[in-house]
Design a protein around this motif. Structure first.
Motif, PDB file in Angstrom:
ATOM      1  N   LEU A 165       0.835  -1.203   0.000  1.00 46.36           N
ATOM      2  CA  LEU A 165       0.000   0.000   0.000  1.00 46.36           C
ATOM      3  C   LEU A 165       0.869   1.253   0.000  1.00 46.36           C
ATOM      4  O   LEU A 165       0.565   2.228  -0.700  1.00 46.36           O
ATOM      5  N   ALA A 166       1.960   1.213   0.756  1.00 46.22           N
ATOM      6  CA  ALA A 166       2.866   2.360   0.814  1.00 46.22           C
ATOM      7  C   ALA A 166       3.532   2.604  -0.533  1.00 46.22           C
ATOM      8  O   ALA A 166       3.891   3.746  -0.864  1.00 46.22           O
ATOM      9  N   ALA A 167       3.681   1.536  -1.328  1.00 45.72           N
ATOM     10  CA  ALA A 167       4.280   1.666  -2.656  1.00 45.72           C
ATOM     11  C   ALA A 167       3.285   2.196  -3.683  1.00 45.72           C
ATOM     12  O   ALA A 167       3.643   2.398  -4.851  1.00 45.72           O
ATOM     13  N   GLY A 168       2.022   2.402  -3.248  1.00 48.35           N
ATOM     14  CA  GLY A 168       1.032   2.992  -4.136  1.00 48.35           C
ATOM     15  C   GLY A 168       0.116   2.027  -4.841  1.00 48.35           C
ATOM     16  O   GLY A 168      -0.665   2.429  -5.708  1.00 48.35           O
ATOM     17  N   ARG A 169       0.163   0.746  -4.501  1.00 51.49           N
ATOM     18  CA  ARG A 169      -0.730  -0.205  -5.161  1.00 51.49           C
ATOM     19  C   ARG A 169      -2.147  -0.065  -4.601  1.00 51.49           C
ATOM     20  O   ARG A 169      -2.325   0.079  -3.388  1.00 51.49           O
ATOM     21  N   PRO A 170      -3.153  -0.130  -5.457  1.00 53.79           N
ATOM     22  CA  PRO A 170      -4.547  -0.023  -4.983  1.00 53.79           C
ATOM     23  C   PRO A 170      -4.875  -1.152  -4.011  1.00 53.79           C
ATOM     24  O   PRO A 170      -4.399  -2.287  -4.171  1.00 53.79           O
ATOM     25  N   ALA A 171      -5.691  -0.850  -3.003  1.00 53.68           N
ATOM     26  CA  ALA A 171      -6.017  -1.811  -1.953  1.00 53.68           C
ATOM     27  C   ALA A 171      -6.629  -3.085  -2.509  1.00 53.68           C
ATOM     28  O   ALA A 171      -6.311  -4.194  -2.045  1.00 53.68           O
ATOM     29  N   GLU A 172      -7.520  -2.958  -3.520  1.00 52.51           N
ATOM     30  CA  GLU A 172      -8.169  -4.158  -4.065  1.00 52.51           C
ATOM     31  C   GLU A 172      -7.167  -5.064  -4.774  1.00 52.51           C
ATOM     32  O   GLU A 172      -7.279  -6.286  -4.734  1.00 52.51           O
TER      33      GLU A 172
END
Length: 245
Positions: free
Chosen positions: A188-195
């Motif tokens: 998540l910190a790397a910017g990937r969407p939660a889904e």
């Protein structure tokens, strides 16, 4: 074909054409006999919803064969392709070996790989073999109406993959098992969407049998064995070599 020819960095002998799958009117289908399509686009893995229009334009232009890359589920693009009049083939690769490149910075900087689920095995497939199968299907024909699962020659755990990279680089690389919560927070910190994070972690946590079952499809289609992760690691050793301290 690429959205931005200036950034494609392809060899000189490759003819580069600009086009955007989210805008079917930009795709130059004239004179094309075979098309390979993706199910998702962009860094956010958004579903491509332009399948019906892309297929319609391909059919009108005289395209004969079409392949579509599986996205882990039956996507809108796959539905459009398999409902078409074209000679279609669905390619279902398991984990790409190139996904290991997400570890490159950590290996170079810290000499370690941090991942959860140490015992989970995956029948990783070389991304070059996926491309080679797509090319063979589109050029030779005879694969219409089929769905091909693509794997490498063995199912490996992350520690086994790390060991192969270590052997290829000639440097010691540690494997550190993360908790699932740690892995989620990092992604998540790397910017990937939660889904997307949930899908990726769920796949690794509860790997379906097809994810770790080796099949001979690559060899059946290409007439040669699928490339191993050890071979992939040697090809990409320079990406992982640690900086001297």
């Amino acid at each position: 074909m690429t959205r931005n020819a200036a950034l494609a960095r392809l060899p000189e002998q490759v003819e580069v054409v600009e086009g955007d799958l989210t805008r079917p009117e930009t795709i130059p289908f004239d004179g094309v006999t075979g098309v390979h399509l993706l199910s998702n686009a962009g860094t956010d893995y958004a579903e491509l919803l332009s399948g019906p229009e892309l297929v319609r334009r391909a059919e009108k232009a005289g395209v004969r064969r079409i392949t579509v890359l599986w996205s882990g589920y039956r996507s809108p693009m796959e539905e459009a392709v398999t409902a078409s009049s074209l000679e279609w083939t669905v390619l279902r690769p398991m984990d790409f070996m190139s996904n290991a490149l997400v570890w490159a910075e950590s290996v170079r900087e810290k000499g370690e790989v941090r991942e959860p689920f140490a015992g989970a095995r995956s029948a990783l497939v070389h991304e070059g073999d996926i491309g080679a199968v797509a090319a063979a299907v589109l050029v030779r024909g005879g694969h219409g109406g089929r769905t091909y699962t693509l794997t490498g020659p063995e199912a490996l755990t992350v520690p086994q993959q790390v060991a192969a990279i270590s052997a290829a680089t000639g440097q010691e690389i540690r494997y550190v098992e993360q908790s699932e919560d740690e892995a989620r927070a990092e992604m998540l910190a790397a910017g990937r969407p939660a889904e997307i994070v949930d899908v990726l972690l769920g796949w690794k946590r509860d790997m379906p049998a097809e994810g770790y079952t080796v099949v001979p499809t690559v060899e059946d289609v290409l007439g040669r064995p699928a490339r191993s992760f050890a071979e992939w690691a040697k090809e990409h050793a320079g990406d992982f070599r640690q900086r001297s301290r």
